[in-house]
Design a protein around this motif. Sequence first.
Motif, mmCIF file in Angstrom:
data_model
loop_
_atom_site.group_PDB
_atom_site.id
_atom_site.type_symbol
_atom_site.label_atom_id
_atom_site.label_comp_id
_atom_site.label_asym_id
_atom_site.label_seq_id
_atom_site.Cartn_x
_atom_site.Cartn_y
_atom_site.Cartn_z
ATOM 1 N N ASP A 47 0.845 -1.185 0.000
ATOM 2 C CA ASP A 47 0.000 0.000 0.000
ATOM 3 C C ASP A 47 0.894 1.253 0.000
ATOM 4 O OD1 ASP A 47 -1.772 2.070 0.465
ATOM 5 O OD2 ASP A 47 -2.739 1.125 2.173
ATOM 6 N N GLN A 74 0.472 4.206 0.660
ATOM 7 C CA GLN A 74 -0.101 5.435 0.125
ATOM 8 C C GLN A 74 -0.011 6.607 1.099
ATOM 9 O OE1 GLN A 74 -1.040 5.589 -3.313
ATOM 10 N NE2 GLN A 74 0.194 3.756 -2.976
ATOM 11 N N SER A 83 -5.198 3.099 -9.814
ATOM 12 C CA SER A 83 -5.814 3.968 -8.811
ATOM 13 C C SER A 83 -4.908 4.270 -7.614
ATOM 14 C CB SER A 83 -7.116 3.330 -8.315
ATOM 15 O OG SER A 83 -6.817 2.088 -7.702
ATOM 16 N N VAL A 84 -3.726 3.672 -7.559
ATOM 17 C CA VAL A 84 -2.796 3.953 -6.464
ATOM 18 C C VAL A 84 -1.583 4.698 -6.991
ATOM 19 C CG1 VAL A 84 -3.485 1.939 -5.102
ATOM 20 C CG2 VAL A 84 -1.600 1.737 -6.708
ATOM 21 N N ASP A 85 -0.979 5.493 -6.123
ATOM 22 C CA ASP A 85 0.263 6.153 -6.489
ATOM 23 C C ASP A 85 1.361 5.098 -6.537
ATOM 24 O OD1 ASP A 85 -0.943 8.631 -6.529
ATOM 25 O OD2 ASP A 85 -0.445 9.054 -4.434
ATOM 26 N N LYS A 86 2.013 4.998 -7.669
ATOM 27 C CA LYS A 86 3.042 3.983 -7.845
ATOM 28 C C LYS A 86 4.227 4.271 -6.918
ATOM 29 C CE LYS A 86 5.865 1.585 -11.171
ATOM 30 N NZ LYS A 86 6.135 1.300 -12.576
#
Length: 148
Positions: free
Chosen positions: A63, A65, A114-117
Amino acid sequence: MTPNFLICQSERELEVRYAQDFIANVDGKHALTLRQFYEEMADLLEIPNFSFTLEALNDSLNDLQWLEDRRVVLYFTNTNELISKERDPAKLASVLNILDATAEDWKWVEDDESVDKKEIIVVFEDSPRIRKALDAESIDYSLMSTLK
């Protein structure tokens, strides 16, 4: 393909290469047991609502994030001591395999998802014990000094 794990000979080598990145320095002397390891990881990575299990570590590392930095460097020092007070050597192996799989997984996240890499770089201070553990698990690694 570049291995997910690096071994470095000096902290200076690490600091020069990753000066602009988030570096979490996990000191093996403070992570003698699996519980202490989890506590160090939770503290250094500021993991919210961490439940101190291998599954929770895996979920958190997949995760990240809550961290602003795109690249996260997990730098393990005093690797002769890391999780050395556990009776079962498979516990260190499990941690190494989770770290390897997570670093690999992040390589395949697309920028438009949809997630910040993120990018996880796992660096170990050199020791015979860590090399033996990585070799036993057939986990590839490179010496940082040989990278361009």
